[in-house]
Design an enzyme around this catalytic site. Structure first.
Site, PDB file in Angstrom:
ATOM      1  N   GLU A   1       0.852  -1.045  -0.138  1.00 52.38           N
ATOM      2  CA  GLU A   1       0.071   0.199   0.081  1.00 52.38           C
ATOM      3  C   GLU A   1       1.005   1.131   0.031  1.00 52.38           C
ATOM      4  O   GLU A   1       0.303   2.115  -0.440  1.00 52.38           O
ATOM      5  CB  GLU A   1      -0.953  -0.056   1.114  1.00 52.38           C
ATOM      6  CG  GLU A   1      -1.946   0.961   1.194  1.00 52.38           C
ATOM      7  CD  GLU A   1      -3.185   0.995   2.105  1.00 52.38           C
ATOM      8  OE1 GLU A   1      -4.186   0.431   1.678  1.00 52.38           O
ATOM      9  OE2 GLU A   1      -3.083   1.150   3.240  1.00 52.38           O
TER      10      GLU A   1
ATOM     11  N   HIS B   1       5.926 -26.703   3.593  1.00 51.71           N
ATOM     12  CA  HIS B   1       5.027 -27.646   2.989  1.00 51.71           C
ATOM     13  C   HIS B   1       4.091 -27.106   1.997  1.00 51.71           C
ATOM     14  O   HIS B   1       3.092 -27.709   1.585  1.00 51.71           O
ATOM     15  CB  HIS B   1       4.528 -28.432   4.144  1.00 51.71           C
ATOM     16  CG  HIS B   1       5.377 -29.332   4.938  1.00 51.71           C
ATOM     17  ND1 HIS B   1       5.891 -30.335   4.699  1.00 51.71           N
ATOM     18  CD2 HIS B   1       6.036 -28.754   6.124  1.00 51.71           C
ATOM     19  CE1 HIS B   1       6.636 -30.996   5.775  1.00 51.71           C
ATOM     20  NE2 HIS B   1       6.829 -29.982   6.467  1.00 51.71           N
TER      21      HIS B   1
ATOM     22  N   LYS C   1     -13.723   2.099  -3.649  1.00 52.26           N
ATOM     23  CA  LYS C   1     -14.644   2.252  -2.621  1.00 52.26           C
ATOM     24  C   LYS C   1     -15.835   3.072  -3.343  1.00 52.26           C
ATOM     25  O   LYS C   1     -16.961   2.806  -3.016  1.00 52.26           O
ATOM     26  CB  LYS C   1     -13.884   3.254  -1.312  1.00 52.26           C
ATOM     27  CG  LYS C   1     -12.902   2.586  -0.740  1.00 52.26           C
ATOM     28  CD  LYS C   1     -12.437   3.512   0.370  1.00 52.26           C
ATOM     29  CE  LYS C   1     -11.224   2.949   1.204  1.00 52.26           C
ATOM     30  NZ  LYS C   1     -10.827   3.677   2.287  1.00 52.26           N
TER      31      LYS C   1
END
Length: 559
Positions: A363, A394, A512
């Protein structure tokens, strides 16, 4: 110093050209050859208090660091560091400073901003937070004589969630006795799934909600807060003002909006607009951290971060841990073409560190427009991801060791743990240390790590993947604070080299706005007007499945 730096093409700078020539000469050399130098660890590892930065597995030589420091000087990095700590408007697109470091200043310090000393106000807010922490630890919240508060739910998103979650998990071992009866939960998802599952298990009479929002307009956070408010009202029958005073605290930089929502002034904790969300865990956004580990340990965390601030502010560039870490990142990204970065803590307490750093770095520096408005000629922030080391081994280490994508990695591990506990736990930590060092070694050396020829092509390890090892003497509030501040300052240094502003986040705003428009469209029969055809098609399908178009799809209907 020009706040709109970035207008010049860095690639034409003489320091950059020398660095590029050096990179071309060094690229053919494998890490197994570079690491044969007996003095390499001594020349490429650096210490600050309880933290060791080991760069000896990076594809560099000491000369590389010298050339990188010359580039930092040519980019006016010392002047930018001074501007950051002086409170100059380094967040130039929003015309304000970035003073998260002021949140960690000791009470004896002073920092003037627009004629006002910030330090007394910072410590007044810490004292206010300490008072609330003491009340909750002593089970005397706001003088109520009924059942004491035993559960706290932090409602936030982004920096109001990721930092507190990470710190509470990382420092849980330091929980004081007074906090042990207090359970702390975190809610961030806008779909209500986290909150719905939690409320079914909680007692409304003994639950306190912390609503953390800088603007107090964040739709995700307020939707969860309204759901919590309705849940309490349905359970208690209290008058709303009494209910909110008993069960809500607001942490915000917009006190008037929190008051309009109903939270009284004495139930509010404040911070400032110069505190970016992803840099806010040091502020009163850290209220749940203080509840978890106590104010004394919270202050130790601040002190550890302040120690790193002072190191960053005063140390010579060639001995400065954030500068070294950042410039080696620039070397990897811009000179060696690494565009993926794995964060690999070998301590389960740091499980949330990768997610936190994803926000902090991507960000902040995930931008293509420089401070002067021009497009960047260079790649900026890489893609970050990560996992606790044993799980990652893994999961995605296959790609790290034998994939086609070059990846740089950070290994993070404390040296000491469980020293006062059982030998079996100490052996488990020894196992974590062994795996951490083994993986860093194999990534660097490949098959040469075991000095054996692979029997088949499928068992071949080419190595030459660079990594940094960060050794903490132990994981404590102070070393944790220093570690997070180290990464914060690393991000700032890289932003200076790339000529971008790391403190705004305009890239999230359009989404937004579109979400608000889409919310309106979902509630209207003709809401797809003006939408692109694929989106209109999805809106129509959603209405059909919901029965909003006059029909209702039967269960299992595939359309």
């Amino acid at each position: 110093m020009n706040m709109a730096c970035g207008s010049n093409d860095l690639t034409t700078d003489i320091c950059w050209q020398a660095l590029s020539t050096h990179a071309e000469a060094l690229k053919p050399r494998h890490l197994k050859d570079l690491m044969a130098d007996g003095g390499r660890f001594q020349s490429l590892s650096f210490r600050h208090e309880g933290l060791l930065l080991d760069l000896s597995r990076q594809r560099i030589v000491p000369e590389t660091l010298e050339r990188l420091m010359s580039l930092a000087q040519a980019s006016e990095l010392p002047e930018w560091i001074a501007a950051l700590f002086a409170g100059e408007p380094v967040n130039d697109t929003e015309k304000r400073p970035a003073l998260h470091s002021a949140l960690r200043l000791p009470e004896s310090a002073s920092l003037q901003l627009e004629g006002q000393d910030l330090v007394p106000e910072v410590h007044a807010n810490l004292a206010r937070m300490a008072e609330m922490v003491a009340q909750l630890h002593q089970r005397q919240w706001r003088g109520y004589t009924g059942e004491p508060i035993d559960t706290v739910v932090n409602i936030g998103v982004g920096g109001s969630d990721l930092g507190p979650v990470m710190a509470c998990r990382a420092l849980a071992d330091f929980q004081p006795e007074a906090a042990r009866g207090l359970s702390i939960h975190f809610v961030s998802s806008m779909d209500g799934s986290q909150l719905a599952g939690l409320l079914d298990r909680l007692n409304p009479a003994t639950t306190l909600f912390i609503v953390s929002s800088k603007s107090f307009t964040t739709i995700d956070t307020l939707a969860n807060a309204e759901t919590a408010r309705r849940w309490l009202a349905d359970a208690s029958g209290m008058a709303d003002a009494v209910l909110v005073r008993r069960h809500f605290v607001a942490v915000t930089a917009s006190p008037e909006k929190a008051a309009a929502w109903g939270v009284p002034e004495d139930n509010q904790l404040h911070f400032w607009d110069w505190t970016g969300g992803r840099y806010s865990l040091w502020s009163t956004i850290g209220f749940p951290i203080a509840l978890k580990i106590g104010m004394e340990n919270f202050r130790r965390m601040l002190a550890g971060a302040h120690g790193m601030d002072e190191h960053f502010r005063t140390a010579e560039l060639g001995e400065n841990l954030p500068v070294l870490m950042a410039m080696v990142g620039v070397w990897n990204i811009n000179l060696l073409d690494y565009h993926a970065h794995a964060i690999l803590p070998y301590d389960g307490r740091l499980a949330h560190l990768p997610a936190y750093l994803e926000q902090l770095e991507m960000e902040s520096n995930g931008k293509s427009i420089r401070r002067d408005g021009s497009g960047s000629e260079l790649r900026t922030c890489p893609v970050l991801w990560g996992e606790v080391g044993p799980n990652a081994q893994h999961a995605f280490y296959q790609l790290l060791h034998q994939g086609t994508e070059p990846v740089m990695s950070d290994f993070i591990v404390p040296v000491r743990r469980y020293e006062a506990q059982s030998e079996t736990l100490q052996r488990q930590h020894q196992l974590a240390l062994a795996n951490c060092l083994a993986q860093a070694r194999v990534l660097a050396l490949g098959d040469a790590a075991l000095d054996a020829e692979p029997p088949t092509p499928w068992q071949q390890y080419s190595g030459n993947q660079p990594s940094t090892v960060l050794l903490l003497d132990e994981l404590s509030p102070a070393t944790f604070g220093a570690l997070i501040a180290l990464y914060e300052h690393k991000v700032f240094v890289q932003s200076v080299i790339w000529g971008i502003n790391p403190f705004d986040q305009w890239g999230v705003e359009l989404g937004k706005k579109m979400a608000t428009r889409m919310l309106e469209a979902l509630g209207q029969a003709d809401g797809d007007q003006g939408m692109d055809r694929p989106t209109a098609g999805l809106l129509g399908e959603i209405r059909r499945l919901r029965g909003c178009d006059g029909t209702r799809a039967s269960k299992g209907d595939k359309g």
